[in-house]
Scaffold this motif. Structure first.
Motif, PDB file in Angstrom:
ATOM      1  N   PHE A 161       0.729  -1.178   0.047  1.00 38.05           N
ATOM      2  CA  PHE A 161       0.200  -0.208   0.013  1.00 38.05           C
ATOM      3  C   PHE A 161       0.964   1.394   0.070  1.00 38.05           C
ATOM      4  N   VAL A 162       0.453   2.452  -0.120  1.00 39.58           N
ATOM      5  CA  VAL A 162       1.271   3.577  -0.007  1.00 39.58           C
ATOM      6  C   VAL A 162       1.396   3.922   1.285  1.00 39.58           C
ATOM      7  N   PRO A 163       2.543   3.916   1.873  1.00 37.04           N
ATOM      8  CA  PRO A 163       2.855   4.317   3.548  1.00 37.04           C
ATOM      9  C   PRO A 163       2.389   5.754   3.845  1.00 37.04           C
ATOM     10  N   VAL A 190       2.951   0.028  -6.479  1.00 36.40           N
ATOM     11  CA  VAL A 190       1.883  -0.771  -5.232  1.00 36.40           C
ATOM     12  C   VAL A 190       1.120  -1.946  -5.995  1.00 36.40           C
ATOM     13  N   ASP A 191       1.158  -3.022  -5.073  1.00 39.60           N
ATOM     14  CA  ASP A 191       0.641  -4.342  -5.494  1.00 39.60           C
ATOM     15  C   ASP A 191      -0.571  -4.223  -6.273  1.00 39.60           C
ATOM     16  N   GLU A 192      -0.754  -4.903  -7.340  1.00 37.38           N
ATOM     17  CA  GLU A 192      -2.282  -5.109  -7.687  1.00 37.38           C
ATOM     18  C   GLU A 192      -2.005  -6.803  -7.990  1.00 37.38           C
ATOM     19  N   ALA A 193      -3.016  -7.330  -8.889  1.00 36.62           N
ATOM     20  CA  ALA A 193      -3.327  -8.576  -9.214  1.00 36.62           C
ATOM     21  C   ALA A 193      -2.060  -9.243  -9.795  1.00 36.62           C
ATOM     22  N   ASP A 194      -1.778 -10.633  -9.664  1.00 32.53           N
ATOM     23  CA  ASP A 194      -0.992 -11.288 -10.144  1.00 32.53           C
ATOM     24  C   ASP A 194       0.530 -11.137  -9.805  1.00 32.53           C
ATOM     25  N   GLN A 195       0.673 -10.795  -8.862  1.00 36.46           N
ATOM     26  CA  GLN A 195       2.142 -10.195  -8.243  1.00 36.46           C
ATOM     27  C   GLN A 195       2.598  -9.184  -8.977  1.00 36.46           C
ATOM     28  N   LEU A 196       2.068  -8.473  -9.690  1.00 36.10           N
ATOM     29  CA  LEU A 196       2.658  -6.997 -10.300  1.00 36.10           C
ATOM     30  C   LEU A 196       2.240  -5.862  -9.628  1.00 36.10           C
ATOM     31  N   GLN A 197       3.021  -4.915  -9.961  1.00 35.37           N
ATOM     32  CA  GLN A 197       2.643  -3.764  -9.144  1.00 35.37           C
ATOM     33  C   GLN A 197       2.534  -2.658 -10.250  1.00 35.37           C
TER      34      GLN A 197
END
Ligand code: SAH
Length: 225
Positions: free
Chosen positions: A167-169, A186-193
């Motif tokens: 997440f955005v700290p 920042v993390d989204e689906a499928d181990q990508l950011q």
């Protein structure tokens, strides 16, 4: 573990680097100052000797502590998004090999670069780098948890996160100057950011721009001995 390095930058290395810079330009990096910084920094200095001949391929490589040096394209992309100007205070989270820090230093010799690493083994290796020369004294290295930022030197003009953030700290947003920019995957689906650029507006509100997807090692809480 002590790793062997080659600290000679030969015409052959420079030639390989030129090809890499051409490749980055073809892939869409347009900022000539960023490309010149990549051209000036011997990436093989940051890698084990075993990778010397392939150091200028657009690949990530293992460093120590199960971490990786980012792809040159990723480094150039993040550096371009950061829109660095003279005399800025820049905070980097995830020093790793220190390659990205040195690219920032080459791009902006008048800036001050504060960089935090949570892996003790990597932090210790940084102090031994040949790059700890007067030329790069504008890089200050810290052993700590990037989620906490670096309160003593805040606020920063620019903050660059080079690990996959869950997440955005909020602390990093607090430590951003008005007009300052945070570049963070920042993390989204499928181990990508998703690469985000967040700008703090004059009224304190935040504007967010969204760019390409990347794959980073995770940003983890706490320090590792
Ligand atoms: N900028 C680096 C990229 C290294 S990979 C380079 O050019 O080589 C990301 C790095 O972030 C890893 O070394 C990892 O240990 C570090 N890291 C992950 N979470 C962190 C945190 N919370 N604080 C500081 N560093 C962190």
């Amino acid at each position: 573990m002590e790793r062997k390095r080659v600290f000679v930058d030969s015409p052959r290395h420079q030639g390989m680097r030129k090809k890499l810079v051409d490749e980055l330009r073809q892939k869409g990096i347009t900022n000539e100052a960023v490309l010149a910084a990549v051209q000036s920094v011997p990436r093989h200095f940051f890698l084990d000797t075993a990778f010397e001949d392939i150091a200028y391929e657009n690949r990530a490589f293992p460093i120590a502590a199960q971490q990786t040096i980012s792809h040159p394209y990723t480094v150039a992309y993040q550096t371009q998004l950061l829109e660095v100007a003279k005399f800025q205070k820049i905070l980097e989270i995830g020093t790793g090999s220190m390659y990205q820090s040195v690219v920032l230093s080459a791009l902006a010799p008048s800036a001050t670069i504060f960089t935090i690493e949570r892996q003790k083994e990597l932090f210790d290796a940084q102090s031994k780098l040949a790059f700890r020369t007067p030329k790069y004294l504008n890089i200050k290295t810290y052993y700590g948890d990037g989620f906490a930022g670096l309160k003593a030197y805040a606020p920063f003009d620019r903050i660059l996160v080079t690990a996959a953030a869950p997440f955005v700290p909020p602390t990093l947003l607090d430590q951003l100057k008005v007009g300052g920019k945070l570049v963070i995957p920042v993390d989204e689906a499928d181990q990508l950011q998703r690469m985000l650029r967040i700008t703090k507006q004059a009224d304190g509100s935040l504007s967010e721009e969204s760019f390409e997807a990347f794959s980073f090692v995770p940003m983890l809480q706490g320090k590792n001995k």
